[in-house]
Structures are given as C-alpha cells and as structure tokens.
Design a protein around this motif. Sequence first.
Motif, PDB file in Angstrom:
ATOM      1  N   LEU A  25       3.212  -7.412  -5.590  1.00 58.45           N
ATOM      2  CA  LEU A  25       4.304  -6.747  -4.883  1.00 58.45           C
ATOM      3  C   LEU A  25       3.763  -5.886  -3.748  1.00 58.45           C
ATOM      4  CD1 LEU A  25       7.348  -6.156  -4.761  1.00 58.45           C
ATOM      5  CD2 LEU A  25       6.951  -4.242  -6.339  1.00 58.45           C
TER       6      LEU A  25
ATOM      7  N   ILE B 240       5.273 -13.073  -2.785  1.00 58.39           N
ATOM      8  CA  ILE B 240       6.628 -12.796  -3.256  1.00 58.39           C
ATOM      9  C   ILE B 240       6.955 -13.645  -4.485  1.00 58.39           C
ATOM     10  CG2 ILE B 240       9.073 -13.044  -2.705  1.00 58.39           C
ATOM     11  CD1 ILE B 240       8.434 -12.237   0.157  1.00 58.39           C
TER      12      ILE B 240
ATOM     13  N   GLY C 149       1.488  -8.013 -11.407  1.00 58.60           N
ATOM     14  CA  GLY C 149       2.784  -8.089 -10.731  1.00 58.60           C
ATOM     15  C   GLY C 149       2.917  -7.026  -9.658  1.00 58.60           C
TER      16      GLY C 149
ATOM     17  N   ILE D 238       7.287 -12.165  -8.615  1.00 56.10           N
ATOM     18  CA  ILE D 238       8.452 -12.368  -9.493  1.00 56.10           C
ATOM     19  C   ILE D 238       8.028 -13.010 -10.809  1.00 56.10           C
ATOM     20  CG2 ILE D 238      10.636 -13.595  -9.732  1.00 56.10           C
ATOM     21  CD1 ILE D 238      10.972 -13.320  -6.675  1.00 56.10           C
TER      22      ILE D 238
ATOM     23  N   VAL E  30       8.178 -11.388 -14.740  1.00 57.51           N
ATOM     24  CA  VAL E  30       8.876 -12.084 -15.825  1.00 57.51           C
ATOM     25  C   VAL E  30       7.926 -12.311 -16.994  1.00 57.51           C
ATOM     26  CG1 VAL E  30       9.997 -14.233 -16.502  1.00 57.51           C
ATOM     27  CG2 VAL E  30      10.554 -13.187 -14.303  1.00 57.51           C
TER      28      VAL E  30
END
Length: 313
Positions: A43, A17, A39, A21, A25
């Motif tokens: 996820l 998790i 990413g 994030i 970014v």
Amino acid sequence: MAHSPKLVVYAALAANIGIAIAKFVAAAISGSSAMLSEGVHSLVDSVNEVLLLYGLRRSQLPPDRENPLGYGRELYFWSFIVALLVLALGAGFSLYEGVNHILSPEPLRDPTVNYVVLGIGVLFEGVSWWMSLKSVQRRKGRLGYFEAFRTTKDPTTFSVLFEDSAALLGLAIAAGGVYLSHALGDPRIDGWASIGIAVVLALASALLARESKALLIGEPAHPNLLARVCGIAGKVKGVEAVNGMLTLQMGPDHVLVAVSAAFDDRLTTVEIEDVVRTIEARTKEAGLPIVALFIKPQTPERWRERLRELDGN
C-alpha cells in the motif's frame, strides 16, 4: 518509450495496488502478522508511485516568472518524501506489528491462502522489477549498479527498482515466516518475519533518502556536460580561455551553468555581449539540458582564487 520512467512507475503502481488488496485479504483470513506487514508495504509503495508520477509531471513544467529555473527539483522533493514514507509507514508499521505479534502471539489459521497470494505477489513484483532493471541497465551504460545509483540525476527508476527489490525480499521473508510458524507451531516466528521486513524497508529507505537529499541540496552536473560546454565556449572567437565552470543539477534534464571565461581585452562591452549570445546559441543547438547559462568575464588568477575560497569552506 519501451522503458521510460513513467511506464516503469505505472507498471509498479498497477502491480502494488492489486497485490496490496490480495495481501490484506490473506492476512484477514490467516491472521498472519508478516502478511499484514506486506500488505501495508504494498500500500505504501502504491502511494509512493503516485507521488513519483506527480513529481515527474511537475518537474516537466516549463520555467515561468515564479520559477525561472524550472520545476525540475520537484521530482527530487517527492523522491525524498517517498523515502520518508517507506521508513515511517512501511518500516514503522512492520516493526510495530512484529513486536505486537511476538508479545501477544496468536496461532496462524490455514496458511494456504498466504502461499497463493505470495506466489501471485512474486509474479507481479517480478515483472515490475524486471522492467525497472531493464530501464536501469539501459541508462547506466558501462557504470556499475551502485556507481550508477550514486551518480544518477533521475531517481525515479532507481526508486522503483529499490522498492521492487525490497518487495521481493520482503515476500521471501514473509513466506519463510509463515511456513516456519505453521510447521513449528510457534506464531512468534511470524512476528520476527514482520520485524525482518521492517529492517529491509528501513535499509531501502536510508539509501533512497541519502541520494534524494544529495540531489535536493544540489549536486554538480555530469563531467561530460562540463567538457561539452567548455569545448563549445572555447571555440567561440573572442574567448581566450575558459577558466572553468560551476554547475548545479536542478532536475533530471535541468542544469544551471556558470562559466568563467577570459575574453580578448580589445573587445568592447557590446562585442562581449555578442560573444556570450553566440555561446548561448551554440549550447542550445547542441541540445544540452541547460536551463540557465551565466558567463562571467574573469581572469584565470581570479578564478583560481575563487576555487581556493570554495576549498577553504
């Protein structure tokens, strides 16, 4: 509890998790296709860990009227769904993003943030990988890793280990793609790195799906369990011979056993029932993971005929 399946999954979930994030970014800042794929990868892994935890919880429910053999196979079902998600979402998106970046290349912006996130990702994924590896080592005993993976009846820890291994390899590919793309001034390399990540995820998915499918369809229990049940049944007075048995793994700690045994011809039906109850009681005292034990009075000849029928199919 130090390396229980739940603890391993919780550790992987927390790592994924946070890393997901950070990767999103970094991808937004730098415009890296490989970082965006990573990413999505993290996820998807987070969703997978949630599904594995749900499957673990459901598999531990006690038998009831609707499911008299327990809910053990729920874990196998959700493990199979996890493998499909890795392929459909993780590998599928990475492949799409990589091809799109090759066909419509865009120069990378400052890649520094990518390196920072990749370094953090390696740290967290490495800790999760180490925990799952230790759990696998404790469970596999003297077996090799691949043999243990093929014979395991609990896919949870191996699923996390495969996901973490694929994640570390994906991070290495992403780092190489970002560096070469920036150093050589060719943004298409970043797209090829994304495709490389897709290949890694597809291979991991195929291995997980194959093992989960075998468990879901039905695998026999470990030979050690067969030997212990045969030894227990053969020592009960009134049993002349244990011809053999058929087993079906219903979950990590749920096994269905059907025993073929030859009884003393002088025993009455009531006496045979008493012998059966004694066998059931002794297997329960031994702490064997049997959710249902069926014992069929059968001559050795009829048992051999049944085995020939199975071999013919």
